[in-house]
Design a protein around this motif. Structure first.
Motif, PDB file in Angstrom:
ATOM      1  N   ARG A  66      49.333  44.278  28.423  1.00  0.00           N
ATOM      2  CA  ARG A  66      48.269  43.426  28.919  1.00  0.00           C
ATOM      3  C   ARG A  66      47.140  44.295  29.443  1.00  0.00           C
ATOM      4  NH1 ARG A  66      48.494  42.215  34.682  1.00  0.00           N
ATOM      5  NH2 ARG A  66      50.157  43.413  35.690  1.00  0.00           N
ATOM      6  N   VAL A  67      45.956  43.754  29.471  1.00  0.00           N
ATOM      7  CA  VAL A  67      44.790  44.459  30.000  1.00  0.00           C
ATOM      8  C   VAL A  67      44.653  44.129  31.480  1.00  0.00           C
ATOM      9  CG1 VAL A  67      42.290  44.708  29.870  1.00  0.00           C
ATOM     10  CG2 VAL A  67      43.623  44.438  27.772  1.00  0.00           C
ATOM     11  N   VAL A  68      44.534  45.154  32.303  1.00  0.00           N
ATOM     12  CA  VAL A  68      44.386  44.977  33.746  1.00  0.00           C
ATOM     13  C   VAL A  68      42.929  45.223  34.112  1.00  0.00           C
ATOM     14  CG1 VAL A  68      45.104  45.748  36.033  1.00  0.00           C
ATOM     15  CG2 VAL A  68      46.751  45.697  34.154  1.00  0.00           C
ATOM     16  N   GLU A  69      42.282  44.221  34.663  1.00  0.00           N
ATOM     17  CA  GLU A  69      40.874  44.347  35.035  1.00  0.00           C
ATOM     18  C   GLU A  69      40.737  45.151  36.327  1.00  0.00           C
ATOM     19  OE1 GLU A  69      36.958  41.514  35.885  1.00  0.00           O
ATOM     20  OE2 GLU A  69      38.865  40.628  35.259  1.00  0.00           O
ATOM     21  N   SER A  70      39.867  46.136  36.305  1.00  0.00           N
ATOM     22  CA  SER A  70      39.656  46.997  37.459  1.00  0.00           C
ATOM     23  C   SER A  70      38.413  46.567  38.217  1.00  0.00           C
ATOM     24  CB  SER A  70      39.504  48.450  37.007  1.00  0.00           C
ATOM     25  OG  SER A  70      39.246  49.309  38.094  1.00  0.00           O
TER      26      SER A  70
ATOM     27  N   THR B 264      34.949  46.701  39.819  1.00  0.00           N
ATOM     28  CA  THR B 264      33.755  47.471  39.506  1.00  0.00           C
ATOM     29  C   THR B 264      32.580  46.923  40.298  1.00  0.00           C
ATOM     30  OG1 THR B 264      32.377  48.320  37.715  1.00  0.00           O
ATOM     31  CG2 THR B 264      33.089  46.027  37.543  1.00  0.00           C
TER      32      THR B 264
ATOM     33  N   SER C 140      27.230  44.036  35.961  1.00  0.00           N
ATOM     34  CA  SER C 140      27.168  42.833  35.127  1.00  0.00           C
ATOM     35  C   SER C 140      25.737  42.357  34.871  1.00  0.00           C
ATOM     36  CB  SER C 140      27.960  41.702  35.791  1.00  0.00           C
ATOM     37  OG  SER C 140      27.436  41.399  37.077  1.00  0.00           O
TER      38      SER C 140
ATOM     39  N   LYS D 150      44.140  52.261  43.573  1.00  0.00           N
ATOM     40  CA  LYS D 150      43.535  50.929  43.608  1.00  0.00           C
ATOM     41  C   LYS D 150      42.695  50.730  44.868  1.00  0.00           C
ATOM     42  CE  LYS D 150      47.173  48.701  40.883  1.00  0.00           C
ATOM     43  NZ  LYS D 150      48.348  47.801  40.912  1.00  0.00           N
TER      44      LYS D 150
ATOM     45  N   THR E 114      33.925  51.099  45.417  1.00  0.00           N
ATOM     46  CA  THR E 114      33.170  49.993  44.831  1.00  0.00           C
ATOM     47  C   THR E 114      32.315  49.310  45.886  1.00  0.00           C
ATOM     48  OG1 THR E 114      34.880  49.574  43.161  1.00  0.00           O
ATOM     49  CG2 THR E 114      33.367  47.775  43.638  1.00  0.00           C
TER      50      THR E 114
END
Length: 225
Positions: A29-33, A35, A40, A200, A207
């Motif tokens: 699965r893709v894990v969204e980090s 940012t 955006s 994390k 961020t």
């Protein structure tokens, strides 16, 4: 007799499939980090030329007698800061750490480098970092127990004018990550130490610091010229 043979054959094939499925499985699965918010949106303004200077670990974490000479936390923070500053779209970021490799590649390709000086440097440090594990037991553990792993980080970033070495702006960012699990009367997971919480929570704190920096730049609290 033939019916029994066919039934036995089908049963053995089905059993083999179940055993293979139980022994081997694959998933992804893709894990969204996390940012920066500015990543955006498209920025049309002037970009300031910057480099990311030294980031160091100023907290008590990993600074004991057995920590070694490599500042792993500081180096990790610097790499994350580079990524988020570039993704914000507000800066033209130069990488000085790879200059030797880039010079060698330029020679191999027969081209001459045209290096440009940065106007500002962003330096920083991890000022607070820590981890703790908390737990509870319901009716002496008979009705279940729970455990939480909590990681906390705080970073400071300074913007320095290269020409004068003046610190023109400072921002801070902090973040907290928590991993919890609960076991009730023998049911539930038991989470082991999760080292990924360090990265994390550090990413989360940086961020936030870059978000504040971009906000100050967009709102005129920070003027770079």
């Amino acid at each position: 007799m033939n019916f029994l043979k066919r039934f036995r054959s089908k049963f053995l094939v089905s059993a083999a499939i179940v055993m293979i499925s139980a022994c081997a499985s694959e998933s992804h699965r893709v894990v969204e980090s996390a940012t920066v918010s500015a990543a955006s949106s498209e920025y049309q303004g002037e970009k300031q030329k910057i480099i990311v200077g030294k980031f160091s670990n100023r907290s008590d974490y990993l600074r004991g007698a057995f920590a070694g000479n490599v500042d792993k936390l500081g180096n990790q923070a610097k790499l994350i800061a580079k990524s988020h500053l570039q993704q914000s779209g507000r800066f033209t970021l130069f990488d000085r750490e790879s200059s030797e490799t880039l010079t060698q590649e330029a020679k191999l390709s027969g081209t001459s480098q045209k290096l440009v000086g940065a106007e500002y440097a962003v330096v920083g440090g991890v000022t607070e970092f820590g981890r703790k594990v908390t737990g509870d037991r319901q009716l002496f553990g008979i009705l279940g127990s729970g455990k939480s792993q909590v990681a906390y980080a705080k970073v400071t970033m300074n913007v320095i004018r290269v020409e004068t070495a003046e610190v023109v702006h400072s921002v801070q960012g902090a973040g907290e990550y928590q991993l919890s699990n609960r076991e009730i009367i023998g049911f539930g997971g038991k989470a082991a130490y999760d080292s990924t919480l360090n990265g994390k929570v550090l990413n989360l704190a940086i961020t936030e610091a870059v978000n504040v920096l971009v906000s100050d730049l967009d709102n005129g609290r920070l003027v770079l010229n």
